[in-house]
Design an enzyme around this catalytic site. Structure first.
Site, short mmCIF file in Angstrom:
data_model
loop_
_atom_site.label_atom_id
_atom_site.label_comp_id
_atom_site.label_asym_id
_atom_site.label_seq_id
_atom_site.Cartn_x
_atom_site.Cartn_y
_atom_site.Cartn_z
CG ASN A 23 -1.88 1.23 1.17
OD1 ASN A 23 -1.45 2.36 1.33
ND2 ASN A 23 -3.15 0.97 0.93
CB SER A 46 -5.88 1.63 -4.35
OG SER A 46 -6.18 2.99 -4.22
CD GLU A 47 -5.77 4.00 1.21
OE1 GLU A 47 -4.98 3.31 0.53
OE2 GLU A 47 -5.49 5.14 1.63
CG ASN A 48 -10.07 3.52 -3.85
OD1 ASN A 48 -8.91 3.13 -3.75
ND2 ASN A 48 -10.62 3.80 -5.01
CB SER A 88 -10.45 -2.08 1.30
OG SER A 88 -9.22 -1.46 1.07
#
Lengths: 219, 235
Positions: A23, A46-48, A88
């Protein structure tokens, strides 16, 4: 010479290993993607809600439904997957991400990090940063060693509101690569042409210097 | 007519029953996958004193930012805000109550709310401002804080496709908080780009089962892009 933003990213990229899920935060960490060694594969989280983030799209491939955590339009790499935000952060909080790289305003000798708020000035929120620092074991913080006015950002105690407590073990600045253990900074490497003396001068928290400190190598 | 048919034909009907001081959970990340027409309907309706639960608060002239000029939002629970000037002004002046919540904790609060779990322990935020006033407890030698879940009077959701029974399919990263929001509203309203007949979606492909959905409406979307980043072909 202090490292450029690209050189900081390049040095971080040397820490990547084949098969890593990574990340990358906003800013310098994002640049790390440009320096992944040719002979290894990493997958960017990608944390979305995207695992396997690809390069930016060409103009005709821009898709409003496909963005990264910095809200930039992106593409998906081969083997990518999509999931909701709870999933996520299950990955992140559950310790499944191999390496997290993020920026900071300050770090201190106890591994505390302040990166999201300057009271009265910048109050935009922590986004996913608190979850990332709490969930990851392997974190590299990238930052400039000192402010433009020469004030150290490597402190004995963070002064700004914390993003996480006791969670940072590695810091890469424009001057040095530093490990945090047992309540002290330990100098591992220095930027090419930067002396140990300069680093000591700009490090406010206790810094341990043992033996000859090698220069960072860039191929 | 089927009791499972969730389709409504006007935005007025879609948001009927929304009154002042209610809590609304909204899907979306940035401007991606936001229920943009449902937000516009709330703006048109003029409902006030709202508590919004959403990762972000839109920009000045799009998304949840539209509810700011008329002071429709009393409180927002979000992880990252301030992409708009009016928001910052209302926050600094104290007109708008902002509860900053870590993104993963926010997602889990909504997921837990929809799943009937009142609270959970997480390491996120331990030793920070987020932990203030919360129960702390150790498990296996590590500190955790107790976070309470969230439910809403309404949930507003944007999906890609649905069948008339409210089974939902999301598209790419427009999924984000939407499936979570869908589970956590007393009344869950979903707007979609396409509605098909029951049976036309492969049951294995459905992201959100229709049991969570109360109202469904088809519309068209602007889908504004916040950060248009591109490369030249061949780069």
């Amino acid at each position: 010479m202090a490292l450029s933003r690209d050189q900081i990213a390049q040095r971080v990229a040397q820490e990547l290993q084949d098969g890593y899920y990574v990340n990358l935060g906003i800013g310098i960490p994002t640049l790390v993607a440009n320096f992944v060694p040719k002979d290894i594969e990493v997958m960017l989280q990608s944390e979305n809600g995207l695992l396997g983030m690809g390069v930016f799209p060409t103009e005709d491939a821009v898709d409003a439904d496909l963005i990264n955590a910095g809200k930039q339009t992106v593409t998906m790499a081969t083997g990518a997957s999509i999931f909701d935000s709870a999933e996520s952060f299950a990955m992140i909080r559950g310790g499944h991400v191999d390496l997290t790289v993020l920026g900071a305003f300050e770090v201190d000798v106890n591994g505390n990090i302040a990166s999201y708020m300057i009271p009265g000035k910048l109050i935009k929120g922590m986004g996913g940063a608190m979850d990332l620092v709490a969930g990851a074991d392997n974190i590299i913080v990238t930052m400039t060693h000192a402010s433009k006015h020469g004030e150290s950002k490597l402190l004995s105690n963070c002064t700004l509101p914390l993003t996480g407590k006791g969670c940072i073990k590695k810091v890469l600045t424009d001057l040095a690569f530093i490990e945090i253990k047992a309540g002290k900074f330990h100098l591992l490497e220095r930027a090419p042409g930067v002396s140990v003396g300069e680093i000591i001068k700009l490090t406010q928290g206790e810094l341990v210097v043992e033996g000859d400190i090698p220069e960072m190598q860039f191929s | 007519m089927s009791g499972f048919d969730k389709v409504v034909h006007s935005y007025e009907e879609a948001m009927s029953g929304l009154t002042d001081n209610m809590t609304i959970i909204a899907g979306g990340f940035g401007l991606c996958g936001i229920p943009e027409n449902l937000i516009s309907e709330i703006q048109r309706k003029g409902t006030r004193g709202l508590t919004l639960v959403s990762n972000n608060c839109g920009v000045d002239d799009f998304g949840l930012g539209l509810l700011l000029p008329n002071r429709q939002i009393k409180k927002i629970i979000a992880s990252y805000v301030g992409e708009n000037a009016e928001f910052e002004r209302q926050m600094m002046s104290g007109e708008l109550n902002v509860e900053l919540t870590p993104q993963g904790t926010l997602a889990e609060k909504i997921r837990a709310g929809g799943a009937g779990i009142p609270a959970f322990y997480t390491a996120t935020g331990v030793g920070t401002l987020v932990a203030e006033g919360k129960d702390e407890r150790q498990f296996k030698g590590r500190d955790y804080i107790l976070e309470e879940s969230i439910t809403g009077d309404f949930a507003i959701v944007k999906a890609w496709k649905a069948d008339r029974y409210g089974n939902l399919v999301f598209r790419k990263t427009a999924r984000n908080f939407n499936p979570l929001a869908a589970t956590a509203g007393k009344i869950t309203v979903v707007e979609v780009e396409e509605i098909v007949e029951p049976g036309q979606l492969d049951p294995d492909e459905i992201h959100t089962p229709g049991i969570y959905v109360n109202r469904l409406i088809q519309s068209s979307f602007e889908k504004r892009i916040e950060q248009r980043t591109t490369r030249l072909s061949g780069e």
